[in-house]
Scaffold this active site. Structure first.
Site, PDB file in Angstrom:
ATOM      1  N   TYR A  57     -12.243  12.972  -3.861  1.00 48.58           N
ATOM      2  CA  TYR A  57     -11.307  12.724  -4.961  1.00 48.58           C
ATOM      3  C   TYR A  57     -10.721  14.046  -5.479  1.00 48.58           C
ATOM      4  CZ  TYR A  57      -9.539  10.823  -9.379  1.00 48.58           C
ATOM      5  OH  TYR A  57      -8.732  10.463 -10.429  1.00 48.58           O
ATOM      6  N   THR A  77     -10.359   3.264 -17.876  1.00 52.34           N
ATOM      7  CA  THR A  77      -9.674   2.321 -16.978  1.00 52.34           C
ATOM      8  C   THR A  77     -10.668   1.808 -15.924  1.00 52.34           C
ATOM      9  OG1 THR A  77      -9.037   3.795 -15.173  1.00 52.34           O
ATOM     10  CG2 THR A  77      -7.617   3.824 -17.128  1.00 52.34           C
ATOM     11  N   LYS A 100      -6.827  15.384  -5.355  1.00 54.19           N
ATOM     12  CA  LYS A 100      -6.059  15.650  -6.580  1.00 54.19           C
ATOM     13  C   LYS A 100      -5.575  17.103  -6.644  1.00 54.19           C
ATOM     14  CE  LYS A 100      -5.958  11.556  -8.313  1.00 54.19           C
ATOM     15  NZ  LYS A 100      -4.676  10.857  -8.470  1.00 54.19           N
ATOM     16  N   ASP A 123       0.852  -1.188   0.000  1.00 57.10           N
ATOM     17  CA  ASP A 123       0.000   0.000   0.000  1.00 57.10           C
ATOM     18  C   ASP A 123       0.896   1.249   0.000  1.00 57.10           C
ATOM     19  OD1 ASP A 123      -1.626   2.119   0.710  1.00 57.10           O
ATOM     20  OD2 ASP A 123      -2.658   1.047   2.307  1.00 57.10           O
TER      21      ASP A 123
HETATM   22  P1  NAI Z   1      -6.779   1.785 -12.178  1.00 52.83           P
HETATM   23  O1  NAI Z   1      -7.793   1.433 -11.142  1.00 52.83           O
HETATM   24  O2  NAI Z   1      -6.820   1.108 -13.496  1.00 52.83           O
HETATM   25  O3  NAI Z   1      -5.309   1.608 -11.591  1.00 52.83           O
HETATM   26  C1  NAI Z   1      -4.961   2.024 -10.300  1.00 52.83           C
HETATM   27  C2  NAI Z   1      -3.929   1.039  -9.754  1.00 52.83           C
HETATM   28  O4  NAI Z   1      -3.519   1.529  -8.478  1.00 52.83           O
HETATM   29  C3  NAI Z   1      -4.509  -0.367  -9.537  1.00 52.83           C
HETATM   30  O5  NAI Z   1      -3.658  -1.351 -10.080  1.00 52.83           O
HETATM   31  C4  NAI Z   1      -4.603  -0.481  -8.024  1.00 52.83           C
HETATM   32  O6  NAI Z   1      -4.425  -1.812  -7.544  1.00 52.83           O
HETATM   33  C5  NAI Z   1      -3.474   0.440  -7.581  1.00 52.83           C
HETATM   34  N1  NAI Z   1      -3.664   0.928  -6.230  1.00 52.83           N
HETATM   35  C6  NAI Z   1      -4.803   1.424  -5.671  1.00 52.83           C
HETATM   36  N2  NAI Z   1      -4.610   1.744  -4.401  1.00 52.83           N
HETATM   37  C7  NAI Z   1      -3.310   1.451  -4.122  1.00 52.83           C
HETATM   38  C8  NAI Z   1      -2.515   1.537  -2.953  1.00 52.83           C
HETATM   39  N3  NAI Z   1      -3.020   2.006  -1.814  1.00 52.83           N
HETATM   40  N4  NAI Z   1      -1.222   1.143  -3.016  1.00 52.83           N
HETATM   41  C9  NAI Z   1      -0.712   0.642  -4.167  1.00 52.83           C
HETATM   42  N5  NAI Z   1      -1.426   0.526  -5.304  1.00 52.83           N
HETATM   43  C10 NAI Z   1      -2.709   0.931  -5.286  1.00 52.83           C
HETATM   44  O7  NAI Z   1      -6.929   3.355 -12.364  1.00 52.83           O
HETATM   45  P2  NAI Z   1      -6.207   4.409 -13.332  1.00 52.83           P
HETATM   46  O8  NAI Z   1      -7.269   5.152 -13.996  1.00 52.83           O
HETATM   47  O9  NAI Z   1      -5.134   3.801 -14.111  1.00 52.83           O
HETATM   48  O10 NAI Z   1      -5.597   5.397 -12.223  1.00 52.83           O
HETATM   49  C11 NAI Z   1      -4.239   5.794 -12.180  1.00 52.83           C
HETATM   50  C12 NAI Z   1      -4.188   7.225 -11.701  1.00 52.83           C
HETATM   51  O11 NAI Z   1      -4.805   8.066 -12.672  1.00 52.83           O
HETATM   52  C13 NAI Z   1      -4.936   7.475 -10.391  1.00 52.83           C
HETATM   53  O12 NAI Z   1      -4.166   8.316  -9.575  1.00 52.83           O
HETATM   54  C14 NAI Z   1      -6.201   8.175 -10.854  1.00 52.83           C
HETATM   55  O13 NAI Z   1      -6.737   8.995  -9.847  1.00 52.83           O
HETATM   56  C15 NAI Z   1      -5.671   8.965 -12.021  1.00 52.83           C
HETATM   57  N6  NAI Z   1      -6.694   9.432 -12.965  1.00 52.83           N
HETATM   58  C16 NAI Z   1      -7.495   8.536 -13.614  1.00 52.83           C
HETATM   59  C17 NAI Z   1      -8.482   9.004 -14.460  1.00 52.83           C
HETATM   60  C18 NAI Z   1      -9.425   8.091 -15.182  1.00 52.83           C
HETATM   61  O14 NAI Z   1     -10.438   8.560 -15.719  1.00 52.83           O
HETATM   62  N7  NAI Z   1      -9.155   6.790 -15.253  1.00 52.83           N
HETATM   63  C19 NAI Z   1      -8.658  10.451 -14.694  1.00 52.83           C
HETATM   64  C20 NAI Z   1      -7.740  11.288 -13.970  1.00 52.83           C
HETATM   65  C21 NAI Z   1      -6.795  10.789 -13.136  1.00 52.83           C
END
Ligand code: NAI
Length: 252
Positions: free
Chosen positions: A148, A183, A152, A61
């Site tokens: 959220y 995603t 951010k 984590d």
């Molecule tokens: P995702 O859910 O596909 O990937 C997130 C990853 O982070 C997952 O593999 C999860 O297991 C891991 N994770 C979650 N909590 C964790 C923790 N406490 N410790 C270690 N790993 C952890 O989501 P996505 O979209 O790829 O998100 C990546 C980043 O992009 C995030 O910070 C999200 O807020 C940001 N983001 C995503 C957007 C979207 O529309 N998908 C838009 C804007 C920002």
């Protein structure tokens, strides 16, 4: 020579979505070693296996200090501070526990990751670059994203301060603020998860994008990965403390 030759690069949230797309992009661009961090061990193992470069897994984590105290980041040159979770709910309805959970992962986690990465890059003495994944939710106010969006906005300012603090050690720090990206994170919001289960991901992403994104679609994770790779690379050598908004016009 490839862009990231000799790069030792940390990516958090590496098992899925944007993090996995970035790791794939950097591995194909000559990274020497990727340090892949995620709390989902099974997903991380399966994904890491597919990458054509040296891999080190950091399972845990990001908001846990002990993870970083025991992490070996020797020789680090770059980092992508990306792990994150989402939740929905207006301020009058949001449970404090959900607020705390989102703040812990998105803001505490980003702080601890940045701290560990900046220390490791400075210790290696070659300078380097870091990208923090923020979000347009940290810039544009919308109802229902209090936790959220606040996390951010915090991460974005943290990246700017880190840029000023890291400059003396030749560490550049930039942020990316995506709009909607296709995603699994959207399933963190119960109402959206229900809609996806009923109508399918493609239909829900399309409908949400058409409501508020002028370009009429969400981004693919590979598009955001490409922009993160740019910010990490020497092509952005004079950029630090910047926020690259990549949102199809959503924040206009
Ligand atoms: P995702 O859910 O596909 O990937 C997130 C990853 O982070 C997952 O593999 C999860 O297991 C891991 N994770 C979650 N909590 C964790 C923790 N406490 N410790 C270690 N790993 C952890 O989501 P996505 O979209 O790829 O998100 C990546 C980043 O992009 C995030 O910070 C999200 O807020 C940001 N983001 C995503 C957007 C979207 O529309 N998908 C838009 C804007 C920002």
């Amino acid at each position: 020579m490839s862009e990231f030759d000799n790069g030792v690069i940390l990516v958090t949230g590496a098992a899925s979505g944007i993090g996995a797309a970035v790791a794939t992009r950097l591995a194909s661009d000559g990274a020497k070693k990727l340090i892949l961090c995620d709390c989902n061990e099974d997903l991380l193992r399966d994904f890491a296996f597919s990458l054509p470069c040296e891999r080190q897994m950091l399972v845990g984590d990001v908001s846990d200090e002990r993870l970083w105290a025991s992490a070996d980041l020797t020789g680090l040159t770059h980092a992508v501070v990306n792990a994150g979770i989402a939740t929905g709910g207006t301020i009058d309805s949001l449970a404090f526990a959900d607020w705390r959970r989102v703040m812990a992962v998105n803001l505490d986690g980003a702080f601890l990751t940045l701290q560990a990465a900046m220390r490791a890059i400075a210790a290696a003495g070659r300078g380097g670059a870091i990208v923090v994944t923020a979000s347009v939710s940290g810039i544009k106010a919308e109802p229902g994203v209090g936790a959220y969006g606040a996390s951010k906005a915090g991460v974005l300012q943290l990246a700017r301060i880190a840029a000023k603090e890291g400059a003396a050690s030749r560490i550049r720090v930039n942020a990316i603020a995506p709009g909607g990206v296709e995603t699994p994170i959207w399933r963190d919001v119960p109402e959206i998860r229900e809609m996806i289960e009923e109508k399918g991901e493609d239909a829900v992403f399309k409908a949400m994008a058409q409501m508020a994104t002028p370009l009429g679609r969400f981004a693919r994770p590979e598009e955001i990965a490409e922009q993160i790779a740019f910010l990490l690379s020497d092509r952005a050598a004079f950029m630090t403390g910047a926020c690259l908004v990549s949102d199809g016009g959503y924040s206009l």
